[in-house]
Scaffold this active site. Structure first.
Site, PDB file in Angstrom:
ATOM      1  N   CYS A   1      55.623  60.256  12.629  1.00 12.48           N
ATOM      2  CA  CYS A   1      54.992  60.950  11.510  1.00 12.48           C
ATOM      3  C   CYS A   1      53.554  61.365  11.790  1.00 12.48           C
ATOM      4  O   CYS A   1      52.994  62.182  11.061  1.00 12.48           O
ATOM      5  CB  CYS A   1      55.021  60.051  10.270  1.00 12.48           C
ATOM      6  SG  CYS A   1      56.677  59.646   9.692  1.00 12.48           S
TER       7      CYS A   1
ATOM      8  N   HIS B   1      45.930  54.068  18.896  1.00 13.20           N
ATOM      9  CA  HIS B   1      47.288  53.702  19.310  1.00 13.20           C
ATOM     10  C   HIS B   1      47.345  52.204  19.606  1.00 13.20           C
ATOM     11  O   HIS B   1      46.651  51.719  20.489  1.00 13.20           O
ATOM     12  CB  HIS B   1      47.684  54.491  20.563  1.00 13.20           C
ATOM     13  CG  HIS B   1      49.164  54.606  20.767  1.00 13.20           C
ATOM     14  ND1 HIS B   1      50.005  53.508  20.790  1.00 13.20           N
ATOM     15  CD2 HIS B   1      49.966  55.694  20.947  1.00 13.20           C
ATOM     16  CE1 HIS B   1      51.241  53.913  20.979  1.00 13.20           C
ATOM     17  NE2 HIS B   1      51.258  55.230  21.071  1.00 13.20           N
TER      18      HIS B   1
ATOM     19  N   HIS C   1      37.773  65.754  -0.095  1.00 18.31           N
ATOM     20  CA  HIS C   1      39.204  65.678  -0.399  1.00 18.31           C
ATOM     21  C   HIS C   1      39.894  64.803   0.641  1.00 18.31           C
ATOM     22  O   HIS C   1      39.535  64.814   1.821  1.00 18.31           O
ATOM     23  CB  HIS C   1      39.840  67.069  -0.395  1.00 18.31           C
ATOM     24  CG  HIS C   1      39.127  68.068  -1.245  1.00 18.31           C
ATOM     25  ND1 HIS C   1      39.294  68.142  -2.609  1.00 18.31           N
ATOM     26  CD2 HIS C   1      38.219  69.036  -0.915  1.00 18.31           C
ATOM     27  CE1 HIS C   1      38.534  69.119  -3.097  1.00 18.31           C
ATOM     28  NE2 HIS C   1      37.881  69.669  -2.087  1.00 18.31           N
TER      29      HIS C   1
ATOM     30  N   HIS D   1      48.914  61.054   4.459  1.00 19.06           N
ATOM     31  CA  HIS D   1      50.325  61.126   4.822  1.00 19.06           C
ATOM     32  C   HIS D   1      51.184  60.599   3.677  1.00 19.06           C
ATOM     33  O   HIS D   1      51.000  59.466   3.221  1.00 19.06           O
ATOM     34  CB  HIS D   1      50.565  60.307   6.088  1.00 19.06           C
ATOM     35  CG  HIS D   1      52.008  60.124   6.436  1.00 19.06           C
ATOM     36  ND1 HIS D   1      52.888  61.182   6.501  1.00 19.06           N
ATOM     37  CD2 HIS D   1      52.725  59.007   6.736  1.00 19.06           C
ATOM     38  CE1 HIS D   1      54.088  60.721   6.831  1.00 19.06           C
ATOM     39  NE2 HIS D   1      54.021  59.409   6.977  1.00 19.06           N
TER      40      HIS D   1
ATOM     41  N   HIS E   1      56.715  63.100  -4.304  1.00 19.83           N
ATOM     42  CA  HIS E   1      57.651  63.296  -5.410  1.00 19.83           C
ATOM     43  C   HIS E   1      58.459  64.577  -5.223  1.00 19.83           C
ATOM     44  O   HIS E   1      59.686  64.589  -5.419  1.00 19.83           O
ATOM     45  CB  HIS E   1      56.885  63.365  -6.731  1.00 19.83           C
ATOM     46  CG  HIS E   1      57.763  63.480  -7.934  1.00 19.83           C
ATOM     47  ND1 HIS E   1      58.101  64.696  -8.499  1.00 19.83           N
ATOM     48  CD2 HIS E   1      58.389  62.541  -8.685  1.00 19.83           C
ATOM     49  CE1 HIS E   1      58.882  64.495  -9.546  1.00 19.83           C
ATOM     50  NE2 HIS E   1      59.078  63.200  -9.683  1.00 19.83           N
TER      51      HIS E   1
ATOM     52  N   ASN F   1      59.128  62.263   2.174  1.00 21.72           N
ATOM     53  CA  ASN F   1      58.413  62.089   3.436  1.00 21.72           C
ATOM     54  C   ASN F   1      59.024  63.048   4.454  1.00 21.72           C
ATOM     55  O   ASN F   1      60.116  62.820   4.962  1.00 21.72           O
ATOM     56  CB  ASN F   1      58.543  60.639   3.913  1.00 21.72           C
ATOM     57  CG  ASN F   1      57.825  60.381   5.227  1.00 21.72           C
ATOM     58  OD1 ASN F   1      57.358  61.296   5.893  1.00 21.72           O
ATOM     59  ND2 ASN F   1      57.733  59.106   5.609  1.00 21.72           N
TER      60      ASN F   1
END
Length: 422
Positions: free
Chosen positions: A123, A202, A291, A295, A324, A328
């Site tokens: 992702c 990572h 802002h 994710h 919503h 994802n």
């Protein structure tokens, strides 16, 4: 589009599930933050989720590629022949020739184009793709780069009964995005954002982090995406380490000094006191960020970031609404969140947008964008529904339709073959 009724039929088609799994899925879906308008690949509607074909994955990607890239070229008035760099990130589908080659073939891109085809990056692949382009732009001037990000669900829908793997079916949905980047000065007036900085973290060297999100086979040999209970802990560690590195690059010195002074003072006070010290201070990212583009990995992910950064519901709204409406969508979810901000006309020239993503490995990647022009009335993926958001409630109808499952007895429960789901 996955309606509540169709989801019920889809779950019932899985003969490996029993009442306890139904109850688990009901609880997971109700608390997921996902609504009734998310999307799934066509093969699910054809009833092939247990035995998808190779072509199912290919056609799912081709359909997305052609739609999104066509729209991008039309909107920007850029010709395919002008593209110098192509970066494609699709984590869970590897093809031969590669997916990037399919794009090159379809749009007849130049033979000297620089191509990067990323798989297995999860992702958090979007910032990685952006980072590749960023590094190319440092040494090559006057270039145009096309970044394509999506995920193929067709070969990765789990049809077993391992709870850690059926959870992914509740969260991941179809979607994607195509992004155009450039370092051409003559295109500056057309650009929407300017990349200020980017940090990648990572934790693959830590076994707990490495194993918390993995694609694997269950005991019956069915492939799925395993989400471990250690995921929240691994995400928090990666998030904290990432913030430590990027904070000095995006926050004003006064906030960094304030945080350092308060932290040092509290440490001294707690050292001289037998009582449990006060809650650790929270660095105020709003002093350097307007802002927050988070994710949309799940309700728990959004809540966790909001708590750690002390964000308001206004700050979290774009991520919650994206989850919503679209679910994802893996690495592309960040761009749906950014699209929400644009559609709501939140973004003004000079604003700074902090983009944060998580991914298997385990990774936390973040970057800061500056809005370099006021946006007009150009529509995006939210165009047909933005006036309905935010809705009065994010509650979905699953509990109302299937709440009766909670009172059923596993020893006597069964669903007749001719049962019609309400």
């Amino acid at each position: 589009m996955l309606s509540t009724r169709f989801c019920g039929e889809l779950i019932r088609r899985n003969k490996n599930l029993g009442l306890n799994e139904y109850k688990f899925l009901l609880k997971a879906i109700v608390s997921s933050g996902i609504g009734e308008q998310t999307y799934a690949p066509r093969m699910i509607f054809y009833g092939r989720e247990e035995c998808p074909t190779y072509d199912d994955g290919i056609s799912e990607m081709d359909e997305f590629f052609h739609d999104s890239i066509d729209k991008l070229f039309k909107k920007t008035k850029i010709s395919p022949s002008q593209i110098d760099v192509l970066v494609v990130n699709i984590s869970m589908l590897a093809t031969m020739p590669s997916l990037s080659s399919r794009i090159i073939n379809h749009y007849k891109l130049r033979q000297d184009i620089k191509v990067y085809n990323l798989t297995g990056m999860g992702c958090s692949a979007s910032p990685i793709s952006i980072n590749i382009v960023q590094n190319i732009f440092k040494i090559q001037k006057n270039k145009l780069a096309l970044v394509v990000t999506s995920e193929s669900l067709s070969p990765n829908w789990y049809s077993g009964n391992d709870r850690s793997m059926i959870l992914a079916n509740c969260l991941f949905r179809s979607g994607g995005c195509a992004i155009l980047l450039t370092n051409k000065l003559d295109l500056k007036n057309k650009a929407m954002f300017k990349l200020k900085c980017l940090v990648r973290t990572h934790h693959g060297a830590k076994n707990e982090s490495y194993n918390c999100c993995t694609q694997k086979e269950d005991d019956q040999g069915r492939i799925g995406f395993h989400l471990d209970k250690t995921l929240p802990k691994a995400a928090t560690r990666a998030f904290v380490d990432n913030l430590k590195e990027i904070a000095p690059q995006i926050l004003p010195i006064r906030e960094l000094l304030r945080f350092a002074i308060v932290t040092t003072t509290l440490r001294i006070l707690s050292r001289n006191s037998d009582k449990f010290g006060p809650r650790p201070p929270v660095i105020n990212f709003k002093t350097g960020v307007d802002h927050f583009c988070l994710h949309a990995g799940g309700k728990a992910v959004i809540d966790g970031i909001g708590t750690n950064l002390n964000l308001s519901e206004y700050d979290l709204e774009p991520a919650r609404m994206t989850l919503h409406r679209f679910g994802n969508t893996s690495a592309s979810s960040l761009w749906y969140v950014l699209g929400y901000m644009e559609a709501k006309k939140r973004l003004k020239k000079g604003d700074r947008v902090f983009m944060i993503s998580f991914g298997a490995g385990f990774k936390c990647n973040s970057c800061l964008w500056e809005v370099i022009k006021d946006f007009g009335g150009d529509g995006n993926v939210w165009e047909d529904c933005i006036d309905n958001y935010p809705p009065k409630t994010l509650a979905n109808p699953f509990l109302e339709k299937y709440g009766w499952l909670q009172n059923e007895d596993p020893s006597t429960f069964y669903i007749p073959d001719d049962y019609v789901i309400p």
